[in-house]
Enzyme design. Structure first.
Site, PDB file in Angstrom:
ATOM      1  N   ASP A   1      43.728  29.703  38.218  1.00  0.00           N
ATOM      2  CA  ASP A   1      42.775  30.585  38.873  1.00  0.00           C
ATOM      3  C   ASP A   1      43.432  31.234  40.084  1.00  0.00           C
ATOM      4  OD1 ASP A   1      40.121  31.641  39.104  1.00  0.00           O
ATOM      5  OD2 ASP A   1      39.795  30.300  40.799  1.00  0.00           O
TER       6      ASP A   1
ATOM      7  N   ASP B   1      31.945  32.968  36.393  1.00  0.00           N
ATOM      8  CA  ASP B   1      31.526  33.673  37.605  1.00  0.00           C
ATOM      9  C   ASP B   1      30.665  34.899  37.315  1.00  0.00           C
ATOM     10  OD1 ASP B   1      32.671  32.015  39.535  1.00  0.00           O
ATOM     11  OD2 ASP B   1      34.606  33.026  39.446  1.00  0.00           O
TER      12      ASP B   1
ATOM     13  N   GLU C   1      44.996  33.950  35.566  1.00  0.00           N
ATOM     14  CA  GLU C   1      43.780  34.668  35.967  1.00  0.00           C
ATOM     15  C   GLU C   1      44.222  35.785  36.905  1.00  0.00           C
ATOM     16  OE1 GLU C   1      41.430  36.300  38.330  1.00  0.00           O
ATOM     17  OE2 GLU C   1      41.520  34.361  39.364  1.00  0.00           O
TER      18      GLU C   1
END
Length: 452
Positions: free
Chosen positions: A249, A349, A296
């Protein structure tokens, strides 16, 4: 080792806590059976670590320890010899974590920077006395981690037997109040009292007009370089024990990070600072030649970030909900999605596709159908999933919520909103008898069916 990203595949995103039991038990095995019967071959989860007080697994008191809330209720007794072997393999973090947990309990769950000086600064004699006095308590904590590891290994074996890859996730940064920063403060940008001098975040973006101030301490990269990135190698070794694929991430942080002075309340005032991600990834590649990582790379992405990702052959990400603007070079538009991509209808998200679409203005809804070059439909979730599956991306992933066509009530997380997240779970009666067959047909039609 199977190269899970060498051919077209389809996956599903669902955190373990969204299982009906929220545990690493028979529900997880049943879930894998459903995945396999639907023709899916990748199960993506969020970090398995201990969540923070608001339930976020991205702000954990340990980069290594698993969440005890995931333990099966009918767990078997500990095998002594296997437990000893586990402790030896995980020695780099396990004892420090157990000691950190003991001290947390003794000091009323206060942050480690608020502990008495001798424990805050890890006075060796003080720590030895506590470890001796709390030997049984520390053993129970370590046994708990062993049992979690054992439960996950059972799940991983079942997944391998059914041809399903397990896809994990780690944040680049570590929580300030964690066993990692307490045990190795020299690896982080902390002052003499243990407080961060600068904290992490991102500038204004799609999710927030004022940016996001995450508050994690930054790494002291020069120190990590001197140690040949030993901490990172240990961290990734742990991940590759648990997963077939790992998403990093905020991969952008391996090129440059947004530096916010700790005294600033928002993320607006900050600056980018370069990081030695190339050297780090080189060290990881030397230790793990396959290096099955997904980057990501959402948000503000520079050519340097793209170049680093491509140098190491990591797939990036595209999110279809971000595709509907008037810029032809938008990388999330279906026409621009490339093979070296994991395409999502939405991530944890995002709102669900149905919830997202419901929030659009009428003209925006019309524009969605124009971009996708289809007639209007009420089943927007299915349309988005089909679009992802038909794309050129090697891996197409959708959350279970989108496969079920659920609305905003099933959203997992709203970035920047501290409460009310991470709670959604499904029930088995939500998976009707025809769902697996419908998914299977879609996956077969788009050339993503494997091993069935």
């Amino acid at each position: 080792m199977v190269d899970w990203l060498s051919v077209r595949r389809a996956g599903i995103l669902l955190h373990v806590t969204s299982l009906p039991s929220s545990r690493l038990d028979d529900d997880a095995l049943r879930w894998i059976d459903f995945i396999a019967s639907a023709g899916l071959s990748v199960w993506q989860v969020l970090p398995l670590v201990i969540p923070d007080a608001n339930g976020s697994p991205y702000q954990s008191p340990s980069a290594f320890a698993m969440n005890p809330g995931l333990l099966p209720t009918n767990d078997a007794k500990v095998n002594g010899s296997e437990f000893e072997e586990y402790c030896a393999v995980e020695a780099a973090w396990l004892k420090d974590f157990a000691l950190f947990e003991v001290l947390k309990r003794r000091f009323g769950d206060r942050a480690w920077v608020d502990w008495p000086d001798n424990f805050r600064h890890r006075d060796a004699a003080s720590l030895r006395r506590v470890a001796l006095d709390a030997r049984s308590e520390m053993t129970r904590i370590q046994e708990q981690q062993y049992r979690l590891d054992r439960a996950w290994r059972r799940i991983r074996q079942h997944a391998q037997d059914r041809g399903v890859a397990l896809f994990g996730d780690i944040p680049v940064f570590i929580a300030h109040d964690s066993a990692d920063t307490w045990s190795q403060p020299e690896d982080f940008l902390l002052d003499d009292d243990g407080q961060p001098t600068h904290v992490t975040g991102v500038p204004p973006d799609y999710f927030s007009e004022t940016g996001q101030r995450w508050g994690n301490p930054h790494y002291r990269w020069e120190r990590m370089q001197q140690e040949d990135y030993a901490w990172w190698i240990t961290r990734m070794a742990r991940q590759f024990e648990l997963f077939d694929l790992v998403r990093i991430d905020h991969f952008r942080g391996l090129v440059a990070v947004w530096m916010i002075e700790a005294s600033c309340d928002t993320a607006i005032d900050g600056h980018w600072q370069e990081t030695p991600g190339d050297a780090l990834l080189g060290a990881l590649r030397a230790r793990f030649p396959d290096l099955p990582i997904v980057a990501e790379d959402l948000g503000i992405i520079t050519e340097e970030v793209r170049a680093l990702r491509r140098k190491y052959g990591f797939p990036g990400m595209s999110v279809l909900q971000f595709a509907f603007d008037h810029f032809d070079d938008n990388p999330h538009k279906p026409a621009n999605i490339t093979t070296d991509t994991v395409v999502y209808t939405g991530t944890h998200d995002n709102d669900t596709c149905a919830g997202w679409f419901e929030g659009l203005r009428p003209e925006e809804k019309g524009f969605v159908f124009d971009v996708l070059e289809v007639e209007p439909t009420e089943d927007i979730a299915r349309l988005m999933i089909e679009t992802a599956m038909h794309s050129r991306a090697d891996l197409a992933v959708a959350p279970l919520q989108d496969f079920l066509g659920l609305g905003s009530e099933a959203r997992m997380n709203t970035p920047g909103v501290p409460t009310g997240n991470w709670h959604w779970k499904f029930s088995w009666d939500m998976l009707d008898k025809g769902l697996a067959g419908r998914i299977h047909e879609m996956i077969a039609d788009t050339g993503r069916l494997h091993g069935r």
